[in-house]
Design an enzyme around this catalytic site. Sequence first.
Site, PDB file in Angstrom:
ATOM      1  N   LYS A 177       0.880  -1.184   0.000  1.00 22.98           N
ATOM      2  CA  LYS A 177       0.000   0.000   0.000  1.00 22.98           C
ATOM      3  C   LYS A 177       0.914   1.230   0.000  1.00 22.98           C
ATOM      4  O   LYS A 177       1.394   1.654   1.043  1.00 22.98           O
ATOM      5  CB  LYS A 177      -0.877  -0.042   1.272  1.00 22.98           C
ATOM      6  CG  LYS A 177      -2.205   0.656   1.149  1.00 22.98           C
ATOM      7  CD  LYS A 177      -2.093   2.135   0.820  1.00 22.98           C
ATOM      8  CE  LYS A 177      -1.642   2.950   1.992  1.00 22.98           C
ATOM      9  NZ  LYS A 177      -1.335   4.357   1.607  1.00 22.98           N
ATOM     10  N   PRO A 178       1.192   1.777  -1.197  1.00 25.05           N
ATOM     11  CA  PRO A 178       2.078   2.947  -1.251  1.00 25.05           C
ATOM     12  C   PRO A 178       1.331   4.199  -0.819  1.00 25.05           C
ATOM     13  O   PRO A 178       0.106   4.206  -0.712  1.00 25.05           O
ATOM     14  CB  PRO A 178       2.453   3.027  -2.733  1.00 25.05           C
ATOM     15  CG  PRO A 178       1.313   2.391  -3.458  1.00 25.05           C
ATOM     16  CD  PRO A 178       0.692   1.378  -2.529  1.00 25.05           C
ATOM     17  N   GLY A 231       6.665   5.038   8.108  1.00 27.43           N
ATOM     18  CA  GLY A 231       5.898   6.283   8.092  1.00 27.43           C
ATOM     19  C   GLY A 231       6.042   6.989   9.424  1.00 27.43           C
ATOM     20  O   GLY A 231       6.995   6.748  10.176  1.00 27.43           O
ATOM     21  N   SER A 232       5.094   7.821   9.727  1.00 24.82           N
ATOM     22  CA  SER A 232       5.196   8.639  10.935  1.00 24.82           C
ATOM     23  C   SER A 232       4.921   7.811  12.197  1.00 24.82           C
ATOM     24  O   SER A 232       4.204   6.810  12.158  1.00 24.82           O
ATOM     25  CB  SER A 232       4.196   9.791  10.851  1.00 24.82           C
ATOM     26  OG  SER A 232       2.889   9.269  10.782  1.00 24.82           O
ATOM     27  N   GLU A 253       9.151   1.195  10.957  1.00 18.69           N
ATOM     28  CA  GLU A 253      10.206   2.200  10.720  1.00 18.69           C
ATOM     29  C   GLU A 253       9.520   3.557  10.813  1.00 18.69           C
ATOM     30  O   GLU A 253       8.803   3.955   9.899  1.00 18.69           O
ATOM     31  CB  GLU A 253      10.823   2.008   9.338  1.00 18.69           C
ATOM     32  CG  GLU A 253      11.571   0.700   9.155  1.00 18.69           C
ATOM     33  CD  GLU A 253      12.898   0.668   9.891  1.00 18.69           C
ATOM     34  OE1 GLU A 253      13.357   1.723  10.370  1.00 18.69           O
ATOM     35  OE2 GLU A 253      13.464  -0.421   9.993  1.00 18.69           O
ATOM     36  N   ARG A 281      19.799  15.669   1.678  1.00 20.71           N
ATOM     37  CA  ARG A 281      19.381  14.554   0.830  1.00 20.71           C
ATOM     38  C   ARG A 281      17.864  14.570   0.813  1.00 20.71           C
ATOM     39  O   ARG A 281      17.237  14.689   1.868  1.00 20.71           O
ATOM     40  CB  ARG A 281      19.903  13.227   1.395  1.00 20.71           C
ATOM     41  CG  ARG A 281      19.754  12.071   0.416  1.00 20.71           C
ATOM     42  CD  ARG A 281      20.565  10.874   0.864  1.00 20.71           C
ATOM     43  NE  ARG A 281      19.986  10.264   2.050  1.00 20.71           N
ATOM     44  CZ  ARG A 281      19.458   9.032   2.091  1.00 20.71           C
ATOM     45  NH1 ARG A 281      19.417   8.293   1.007  1.00 20.71           N
ATOM     46  NH2 ARG A 281      18.978   8.550   3.217  1.00 20.71           N
ATOM     47  N   CYS A 287      13.581  10.506   6.997  1.00 23.88           N
ATOM     48  CA  CYS A 287      13.525  10.155   8.422  1.00 23.88           C
ATOM     49  C   CYS A 287      14.900  10.292   9.048  1.00 23.88           C
ATOM     50  O   CYS A 287      15.027  10.511  10.240  1.00 23.88           O
ATOM     51  CB  CYS A 287      13.017   8.736   8.584  1.00 23.88           C
ATOM     52  SG  CYS A 287      13.974   7.556   7.622  1.00 23.88           S
ATOM     53  N   GLU A 384       9.858  16.526  13.973  1.00 28.70           N
ATOM     54  CA  GLU A 384      10.492  16.333  12.672  1.00 28.70           C
ATOM     55  C   GLU A 384      10.182  17.533  11.803  1.00 28.70           C
ATOM     56  O   GLU A 384       9.007  17.840  11.578  1.00 28.70           O
ATOM     57  CB  GLU A 384       9.874  15.104  11.988  1.00 28.70           C
ATOM     58  CG  GLU A 384      10.591  13.823  12.226  1.00 28.70           C
ATOM     59  CD  GLU A 384      10.068  12.726  11.309  1.00 28.70           C
ATOM     60  OE1 GLU A 384       8.855  12.470  11.307  1.00 28.70           O
ATOM     61  OE2 GLU A 384      10.888  12.119  10.609  1.00 28.70           O
TER      62      GLU A 384
HETATM   63  P1  NAD Z   1       2.491   8.832   7.172  1.00 25.94           P
HETATM   64  O1  NAD Z   1       2.622   8.126   8.462  1.00 25.94           O
HETATM   65  O2  NAD Z   1       1.536   9.947   7.058  1.00 25.94           O
HETATM   66  O3  NAD Z   1       2.115   7.803   6.017  1.00 25.94           O
HETATM   67  C1  NAD Z   1       2.823   6.598   5.815  1.00 25.94           C
HETATM   68  C2  NAD Z   1       1.912   5.603   5.155  1.00 25.94           C
HETATM   69  O4  NAD Z   1       0.818   5.324   6.032  1.00 25.94           O
HETATM   70  C3  NAD Z   1       1.303   6.079   3.845  1.00 25.94           C
HETATM   71  O5  NAD Z   1       1.205   4.966   2.976  1.00 25.94           O
HETATM   72  C4  NAD Z   1      -0.077   6.559   4.272  1.00 25.94           C
HETATM   73  O6  NAD Z   1      -1.016   6.485   3.225  1.00 25.94           O
HETATM   74  C5  NAD Z   1      -0.417   5.571   5.365  1.00 25.94           C
HETATM   75  N1  NAD Z   1      -1.380   6.089   6.334  1.00 25.94           N
HETATM   76  C6  NAD Z   1      -1.609   7.378   6.685  1.00 25.94           C
HETATM   77  N2  NAD Z   1      -2.581   7.449   7.621  1.00 25.94           N
HETATM   78  C7  NAD Z   1      -2.966   6.180   7.864  1.00 25.94           C
HETATM   79  C8  NAD Z   1      -3.929   5.591   8.729  1.00 25.94           C
HETATM   80  N3  NAD Z   1      -4.680   6.305   9.537  1.00 25.94           N
HETATM   81  N4  NAD Z   1      -4.051   4.260   8.734  1.00 25.94           N
HETATM   82  C9  NAD Z   1      -3.290   3.501   7.926  1.00 25.94           C
HETATM   83  N5  NAD Z   1      -2.353   3.996   7.102  1.00 25.94           N
HETATM   84  C10 NAD Z   1      -2.192   5.322   7.061  1.00 25.94           C
HETATM   85  O7  NAD Z   1       3.983   9.277   6.785  1.00 25.94           O
HETATM   86  P2  NAD Z   1       4.450  10.071   5.496  1.00 25.94           P
HETATM   87  O8  NAD Z   1       4.076  11.490   5.671  1.00 25.94           O
HETATM   88  O9  NAD Z   1       4.038   9.364   4.254  1.00 25.94           O
HETATM   89  O10 NAD Z   1       6.028   9.879   5.610  1.00 25.94           O
HETATM   90  C11 NAD Z   1       6.812  10.654   6.424  1.00 25.94           C
HETATM   91  C12 NAD Z   1       7.103   9.928   7.720  1.00 25.94           C
HETATM   92  O11 NAD Z   1       7.714   8.675   7.451  1.00 25.94           O
HETATM   93  C13 NAD Z   1       8.086  10.667   8.595  1.00 25.94           C
HETATM   94  O12 NAD Z   1       7.666  10.621   9.924  1.00 25.94           O
HETATM   95  C14 NAD Z   1       9.376   9.878   8.397  1.00 25.94           C
HETATM   96  O13 NAD Z   1      10.288  10.017   9.444  1.00 25.94           O
HETATM   97  C15 NAD Z   1       8.869   8.505   8.255  1.00 25.94           C
HETATM   98  N6  NAD Z   1       9.862   7.671   7.593  1.00 25.94           N
HETATM   99  C16 NAD Z   1      10.536   6.768   8.338  1.00 25.94           C
HETATM  100  C17 NAD Z   1      11.505   5.986   7.740  1.00 25.94           C
HETATM  101  C18 NAD Z   1      12.267   4.983   8.546  1.00 25.94           C
HETATM  102  O14 NAD Z   1      12.887   4.128   7.945  1.00 25.94           O
HETATM  103  N7  NAD Z   1      12.263   5.043   9.860  1.00 25.94           N
HETATM  104  C19 NAD Z   1      11.773   6.118   6.377  1.00 25.94           C
HETATM  105  C20 NAD Z   1      11.057   7.065   5.639  1.00 25.94           C
HETATM  106  C21 NAD Z   1      10.087   7.822   6.271  1.00 25.94           C
END
Ligand code: NAD
Length: 480
Positions: A177-178, A231-232, A253, A281, A287, A384
């Site tokens: 699920k991207p 994600g977050s 992650e 970068r 993250c 962040e």
């Molecule tokens: P996000 O948490 O908003 O979204 C990540 C994914 O979760 C997306 O596919 C999104 O569609 C999905 N999502 C959003 N709300 C959801 C919900 N309520 N239920 C289920 N899925 C949901 O994060 P983002 O804004 O896409 O990415 C940025 C965040 O990702 C930052 O906090 C960053 O630090 C983190 N990140 C972490 C790493 C790591 O390896 N630790 C790597 C890259 C990004």
Amino acid sequence: MTPRIPPVQLFIDGQWRNAGDGRRLRVIDPSTEALIAEVADAGVQDGLDAVAAASRAAPAFARLPARERAEMLRRCFELMIRDKEYLAQLISFENGKSLSDARGEVAYAAEFFRWFSEEAVRLNGQLGTAPGGANRIMVQYQPIGVSVLVTPWNFPAAMATRKIAPALAAGCTCVLKPAAETPLTAFAMAELMAEAGVPDGVVNVVTTSEPGPVIDAMLADPRVRKLSFTGSTQVGRTLLRSAAGQVISCSMELGGNAPFLVFDDADIDAAIEGAMVAKMRNGGEACTAANRFYVQRGIYAGFAARLAERMGAIQVGNGLDPATGCGPLITPKAVNKVSDLVDDAVARGARVLAGGTRPGRGGYFYMPTVLADVPRDARLLGEEIFGPVAPLVVFDTEAEAIALANDTEYGLVAYVYTRDMARGLRVSMQIESGMVALNRGLVSDPAAPFGGVKQSGLGREGAHEGILEFSEAKYIATNW
Ligand code: NAD
């Protein structure tokens, strides 16, 4: 010139198909605010169809000899290298990052296929004897089962391959699920994996504007045994709660708040180069991005001036323009957040050495920014930033630097610059983070265990640990 757009439907059981109710979601070019494409917008039933496809494909895929899965992954690596320029342009188009960052991402993403093609044939068990002599302890690894993979928009290719490659290497089938902001790269990867001979149903791709209900439904399905999320931290916590219902194994992650420590005895040229990589970068949308710069008093003023000069010289523009050093942020919301954080720091007394504004043009841009003398209660030291902003804080002693670095709920990565390796290693061990870059601006490598402590996550990706996240240890007690 803009890249070819891949198929824009859901990829389920090897077929491209529309969402059940025909809905579509819009993908926007963050450099121009123009519409790039409308892609299928899955509902709950589409998500469950993808789980069903992955479940049907699972037994045969798990039975394949590891060598066959390895060669499939190796072909994925080779096709990504063949298509690297196309994929880089597609990433840059929908994410906005500079072409050079996008090329770096494709190379990094492809390496996960190569690395896990090598790990697939090295998933060996163990044989031992119980200390009391009662029985032999035989351990073999089995695929954990159908895996739901949820990825963010900031590295649309690499965050997908960092999960898909170990899942397939371990013998698992999956649903990816991207992020809704960057689905095209995921579709292009699905095309490529099909060409590489990945069987129907082994990798399914479902895009949706309603991730909450769709993922909740998948996690409530007893056929799903694994969630791997990047994600977050906030969304991660929600998904951990959902995964508890079926006691699903979780690899998380999550967010970071990386400190960047520069001691008086550091090689300042190297520290500036490292700072530019660690901060810029992906335009700061990483993250691993250095979020807080702590600089020892003796070199503070010189470091600040040189960093401001370098940040101020970066060319901001459309990611696809080869001259661009920093592209746009992902959404208007992201720009507002960065702008609010900078304004808050300035209101509390920080000095702007570079940037600090939005450029007067269309697109979701923010100027590369350096803030000096940032007070310790400024919001951007605790959150962040996820943008091109470097806040600087002065420190005096090693103990103070460590305490400042650890003053956060996050613990993903930290950067340390010093010529004294004993100090470097001592400080590295005391910082509460999963990873430390010592006299380097970059840690990521497919062969290294990537991950965080505290609220930055659970588990590791890459390295040998990465394949274990998708495996279950089967213990057989026996005698002979
Ligand atoms: P996000 O948490 O908003 O979204 C990540 C994914 O979760 C997306 O596919 C999104 O569609 C999905 N999502 C959003 N709300 C959801 C919900 N309520 N239920 C289920 N899925 C949901 O994060 P983002 O804004 O896409 O990415 C940025 C965040 O990702 C930052 O906090 C960053 O630090 C983190 N990140 C972490 C790493 C790591 O390896 N630790 C790597 C890259 C990004």
